[in-house]
Design a protein around this motif. Structure first.
Motif, PDB file in Angstrom:
ATOM      1  N   TYR A 253       5.220   8.784   8.274  1.00  0.00           N
ATOM      2  CA  TYR A 253       6.467   9.156   7.615  1.00  0.00           C
ATOM      3  C   TYR A 253       7.079  10.415   8.214  1.00  0.00           C
ATOM      4  O   TYR A 253       8.256  10.668   8.097  1.00  0.00           O
TER       5      TYR A 253
ATOM      6  N   PHE B 209       2.837   3.433   8.791  1.00  0.00           N
ATOM      7  CA  PHE B 209       2.340   4.412   7.825  1.00  0.00           C
ATOM      8  C   PHE B 209       2.741   5.841   8.172  1.00  0.00           C
ATOM      9  O   PHE B 209       2.373   6.771   7.477  1.00  0.00           O
TER      10      PHE B 209
ATOM     11  N   LYS C  65      12.186  -0.552   3.373  1.00  0.00           N
ATOM     12  CA  LYS C  65      11.128  -1.440   3.870  1.00  0.00           C
ATOM     13  C   LYS C  65      11.006  -2.684   3.007  1.00  0.00           C
ATOM     14  O   LYS C  65      10.848  -3.797   3.523  1.00  0.00           O
TER      15      LYS C  65
ATOM     16  N   VAL D 208      12.894   5.415   2.000  1.00  0.00           N
ATOM     17  CA  VAL D 208      12.227   4.712   3.096  1.00  0.00           C
ATOM     18  C   VAL D 208      11.523   3.452   2.600  1.00  0.00           C
ATOM     19  O   VAL D 208      11.698   2.365   3.171  1.00  0.00           O
ATOM     20  N   THR D 209      10.747   3.566   1.534  1.00  0.00           N
ATOM     21  CA  THR D 209      10.065   2.351   1.053  1.00  0.00           C
ATOM     22  C   THR D 209      11.091   1.346   0.524  1.00  0.00           C
ATOM     23  O   THR D 209      10.908   0.143   0.648  1.00  0.00           O
ATOM     24  N   HIS D 210      12.178   1.857  -0.032  1.00  0.00           N
ATOM     25  CA  HIS D 210      13.260   0.981  -0.491  1.00  0.00           C
ATOM     26  C   HIS D 210      13.746   0.105   0.658  1.00  0.00           C
ATOM     27  O   HIS D 210      13.831  -1.114   0.555  1.00  0.00           O
TER      28      HIS D 210
ATOM     29  N   ILE E  65       0.848  -1.201   0.000  1.00  0.00           N
ATOM     30  CA  ILE E  65       0.000   0.000   0.000  1.00  0.00           C
ATOM     31  C   ILE E  65       0.882   1.248   0.000  1.00  0.00           C
ATOM     32  O   ILE E  65       0.653   2.203  -0.742  1.00  0.00           O
ATOM     33  N   GLN E  66       1.924   1.227   0.850  1.00  0.00           N
ATOM     34  CA  GLN E  66       2.807   2.392   0.912  1.00  0.00           C
ATOM     35  C   GLN E  66       3.527   2.625  -0.415  1.00  0.00           C
ATOM     36  O   GLN E  66       3.737   3.757  -0.832  1.00  0.00           O
TER      37      GLN E  66
ATOM     38  N   ARG F 219       3.376   6.007  -2.457  1.00  0.00           N
ATOM     39  CA  ARG F 219       4.560   6.870  -2.433  1.00  0.00           C
ATOM     40  C   ARG F 219       5.606   6.527  -3.465  1.00  0.00           C
ATOM     41  O   ARG F 219       6.565   7.279  -3.650  1.00  0.00           O
TER      42      ARG F 219
END
Lengths: 202, 101, 658
Positions: C636, C634, A174, A170-172, A160-161, A165
């Motif tokens: 940030y 969630f 995660k 950060v998502t990398h 979802i993130q 985004r």
């Protein structure tokens, strides 16, 4: 040296990168602690595996097609989660999410098989309260299953993130940690497959 | 330190995947066909498991990459030692009064 | 009417009833809580409490909260100890029932190790480590707050058993089959399991947190082999936490599964093996005692060096011996149950590995002595406790080696000889060490020193009390007195020594009262520390103001040697340091968060539900935990920058030129 670049890195743009690599290191150490957790459960299982107390033993309970299917499904999902990381490094968000979905579906199939395996065994009267062997079996395999299930929830949250985004530092990080976790769970399963199932049907 | 990971390639992941499949099938065949006597069989399948563990560590988890010093590798090695101690130590200590099965 | 009866019968099992001591405690607890609520409301401090403390992620404040909690737990564990000593002071005393006595020795042990020693250690980790290595916070400040609140709610859950449901009473390590449902059907054992389980997650997280902090966040230039020895000891302790605590988690989980689902891990029937529990719990338990004592060694090293005005003798051997101890600690666990009779081979191996630990420990003792040799020793409070520690720990260590001799252990096992031994290493080693550390770093925490005169009274009461209390217990052990007996007859001949021992225990209690008085007195009259360096220290924490500002270091120090601050002071005296213009930069800091508190509270709910086997409540608690995790995932917007202007203002207010 680590401290040398820590020194060079206290301006803003690098803060993020540093923080993310710090979190990855912490996650590695967490995985080592999880490894110790499984080691304790394995130790218990190995010590108690012959304590069937008149109840059924492994070779009477384990269904070869079932656990072989589980093994290959989880192994494949470990591979597809690797392909997800590759897609991420190429910057392809769609492919990344796609491979994560494949991974999660395979994970869900694994959990489905495990639940039906447990249900069958309970149906045959082999419950956690039957013998020390079965207590150890359900707890060891169940703890792994619980890890996989929590991994599914976590992976979904990350998808979802990602959709919201895209690929950021950060998502990398995660995605990197969740796939690391996923590979780790497959590694644990290799030993479950060997010590519990193969040695069980021997 | 910009992008220390080299992340492997589709090729390396696929090699790791194929090796893992082979290392899963060999012990399976050995066990289902009773191809060895008990003790060598156990040694063989555990060896296969450890090999597959190493395959995944190198091809999937890219243990060789990451910034130096590689604290994660040190933690892993010490973790392996303690893991072995917990399992083998428990078996050894708890083997008192065990009947032979 | 029927409903009323139902409620009445529920309440009579839910609340602990029938004991005047517990009614007294009930009243005291309710009064204290009312008083706290009243004070907070009257002075309008609720918002302050929430913003400044309950949601903080600042390591210094978290450290202070650990310290307060651990001192409260020291009080409770101490009261337990005094009650036990009163019961044993004379033969055939009927002050406590046997069941009550069982509950008290159980809670005394568990609280002292897990809810007193551990948090007091974490207090010092938090307060000192980032300052000592020149960092602005720990690696994961959010996780750090979570660790504290998990500990806190775990400890609350455990202590709740005193007034609700009934205390655990099967010993501090809860050996089965006694701790199994068949022998302990009450909820006390569940309180024990979940209280420790919840705080244990926090301890594990702290272990990871400080390991990464030390490895990755040292000041620029500080090599590992230039790091202060306290930080090294924390590193060593964290390595053990990381490898030991998962074993505890599993062990307690298995015991709970036995109790909850009727499984047969440790039962006597169904193929279970109670000794497997003993085997597992000591694989955690042995490293655990080293986890708490190694940081004490680190504290002594700092203090000896500071108050002898010398660099520590044998720095490298200190580091290696700590690391060797931390690895060896995983290979000695069977010495806690030699009498199981695992066989000559097993017992021999573990006897030798246990004795081997004496070698690196001995190295450390000699290093401390050589550091003091020809030093200019200042007899300040921290140094007093350090000097008291050395002989005490040497005797405790020597009796430990006696216990390590497996055949002889068949005589000592579970006797008062053992009790005396482990109190000598745990009080003489751990408690003296942490007290020394608290005296040493107190000015850094609060900006004033603790009064010397009252402190010395406390010190002598503690020390004399210690020997009066525990030396007779060695003899009692030889005379055949076993641990956990709640009373004994006149014919045993144990009365005089037991009476002496009780006197000693109360002397230590008086020592504690002196310390409480000392703290209260010093808050008003203590010597203020305006320099930030009251002891003429050697390490970086003394280079900044006391108490340290939020960001610790306005500019991260550049380190080139051991004893970095001492070196810098020497250079400044010789005029070698050029006053370079300092270039301030905005500082990256984590934002406060309510999630650690809320999530730990949900763990508490879940733990309470599991304790009473109210599945709905447990599930609700766990769902709450899960939601907290997702909310955090969630989030940030978790950090911010302190501007250069604000840093300049803060530093000016603290009297520092920037």
């Amino acid at each position: 040296m680590a401290q040398a670049h820590a020194a060079a890195h206290h301006d803003h743009p690098h803060d993020h990168h540093d923080q993310e690599s710090l979190k990855i290191m912490g996650f590695w150490i967490f995985l080592v602690t999880d490894c110790i957790l499984f080691a304790s459960l394995f130790a218990t299982y190995v010590v108690l595996r012959t304590h069937t107390a008149g109840g059924p033993a492994g070779h009477e309970l384990f269904e070869v097609p079932g656990f072989v299917a589980e093994t290959f499904i989880l192994l494949t999902s470990s591979y597809t989660s690797g392909l997800a990381t590759l897609a991420m490094h190429k910057g392809n968000t769609k492919a990344l999410i796609g491979w994560l979905i494949v991974t999660a579906l395979l994970g869900a199939a694994f959990i489905g098989l495990e639940i039906s395996e447990f249900a069958n065994m309970v149906h045959e009267g082999a419950t956690i309260a039957t013998s020390a062997f079965l207590s150890a079996f359900y707890t060891l395999v169940g703890t792994h299953g619980l890890h996989v299930s929590l991994g599914l929830v976590w992976m979904t949250a990350i998808m979802i993130q990602l959709a919201r985004r895209g690929i950021t530092p950060v998502t990398h990080r995660k995605v990197f940690t969740v796939t690391l976790y996923w590979h780790f769970l497959d590694v644990v399963w290799i030993f479950l497959f060997t010590v519990v199932y193969l040695m069980g049907v021997m | 330190m910009a992008h220390h990971e080299t992340h492997g390639s589709t090729k390396s992941y696929t090699i790791g995947f194929l090796l893992s499949i082979v290392l899963t099938i060999i012990p399976l065949v050995l066990v289902l066909n009773h191809m060895l006597s008990r003790v060598p069989l156990i040694v063989a399948i555990i060896a296969m498991a450890i090999l597959q563990f190493l395959v995944q560590l190198f091809f999937f988890m890219h243990i060789r990459e990451g910034e130096k010093p590689r604290y994660n590798v040190m933690a892993l090695i010490l973790g392996a030692v303690i893991t072995f101690t917990i399992v083998a130590g428990s078996v050894w200590v708890m083997s008192f009064n065990e009947q032979v099965h | 009417m029927e409903m009323f009866e139902e409620i009445k019968s529920f309440a009579s099992t839910f609340f602990v009833t029938g004991d005047p001591l517990i009614y007294g405690a009930d009243v005291a607890i309710v009064m204290t809580m009312l008083a706290i609520v009243f004070v907070l409301t009257y002075y309008k401090k609720w918002g302050w409490l929430w913003r400044e403390w309950l949601t903080t992620v600042d390591h210094k404040k978290i450290g202070i909260m650990y310290l307060i909690a651990s001192l409260l737990m020291l009080f409770r564990g101490g009261v337990d100890a005094l009650l036990m000593r009163l019961q044993l002071a004379m033969p055939d005393v009927h002050f406590l029932h046997s069941e009550h006595y069982n509950a008290i020795f159980t809670t005394h042990g568990t609280i002292m190790i897990l809810f007193m020693a551990m948090p007091m250690m974490f207090a010092l980790f938090n307060i000192v480590v980032p300052l000592q290595i020149g960092a602005r916070d720990v690696a994961y400040p959010f996780l750090n707050a979570l660790s504290f609140w998990l500990f806190f709610f775990g400890a609350m859950l455990f202590n709740l058993s005193f007034v609700i449901g009934g205390s655990p009473d099967s010993g501090w390590l809860a050996y089965p089959p006694l701790s199994e449902l068949s022998s302990s059907p009450g909820v006390g054992q569940n309180f024990y399991i979940w209280g420790i389980q919840i705080s244990g997650i926090g301890s594990l997280a702290t272990g990871i947190n400080f390991l990464v902090t030390i490895l990755k966040m040292r000041a620029p230039g500080m090599k590992l082999m230039q790091m202060p020895l306290f930080s090294w000891s924390v590193l060593s302790s964290c390595v053990m936490i990381i490898f030991a605590f998962p074993i505890l988690t599993v062990t307690l989980a298995l015991l709970f599964i036995d109790r909850f689902t009727g499984a047969h891990f440790f039962t006597l029937d169904g193929g279970g093996n109670p000794m497997m529990y003993v085997n597992l719990i000591w694989m955690w338990g042995h490293p655990e005692v080293y986890i708490v004592v190694i940081p004490a060694f680190g504290i002594y090293s700092e203090i000896v060096s500071t108050f002898s005005k010398k660099t520590i003798f044998g720095y490298k051997s200190m580091v290696f011996s700590m690391m060797i101890i931390s690895v060896l600690s995983f290979f000695t666990w069977v010495h806690h149950f030699f009498t199981m009779g695992a066989g000559a081979d097993v017992n021999t191996f573990f006897a030798i590995s246990t004795m081997a630990i004496g070698i690196p420990t001995g190295v450390k003792v000699f290093n401390w002595l050589f550091t003091m040799f020809r030093g200019r020793i200042q007899m300040k409070q921290p140094m007093l406790w350090t000097l008291a520690f050395i002989p005490c720990f040497v005797v405790g260590g020597a009796t430990g080696v006696m216990l390590a001799v497996a055949p002889a252990d068949y005589q000592y096992h579970n006797s008062y000889f053992l009790i005396a031994h482990f109190h000598q290493v745990l009080i003489g080693g751990v408690v003296f060490g942490y007290l020394a550390g608290i005296y040493y770093w107190w000015p850094k925490m609060f900006g004033f020193k603790l009064d010397e005169r009252l402190g010395k009274w406390g010190f002598w009461f503690w020390n004399i009390g210690f020997y009066v209390c525990f030396m007779p217990q060695y003899a009692l052990g030889f005379m055949g007195m076993t641990r956990r007996v709640y009373t004994y007859g006149w014919d045993m001949g144990w009365a005089p020594l037991n009476f002496v021992s009780t006197v000693g225990a109360f002397l230590m209690g008086i020592g504690f009262i002196f310390q409480v008085w000392q703290i209260a007195y010093s808050i008003k009259h203590g010597e203020r520390d305006l320099t930030g360096d009251p002891w003429n220290g050697r390490t970086l924490e003394w280079s900044i103001p006391s108490p340290a500002p939020l960001y610790n270091f306005a500019v991260l120090p550049q380190v080139n040697s051991m004893d970095a601050w001492w070196e810098k002071k020497q250079q400044m005296q010789q005029g070698e340091v050029k006053q370079e213009p300092v270039k301030l930069e905005p500082i990256h800091m984590p934002k406060n968060s309510a999630i650690p508190f809320v999530m730990s509270f949900f763990w508490f709910i879940a733990g309470f539900g599991f304790t009473f086997l109210w599945v709905w409540m447990a599930v609700a608690g766990l769902i709450g935990v899960g939601i907290c995790l997702l909310v955090r995932s969630f989030q940030y917007d978790t950090d911010y920058y302190i501007s250069v202007d604000e840093i300049r203002r803060t530093e000016k207010a603290l009297g520092r030129a920037v």
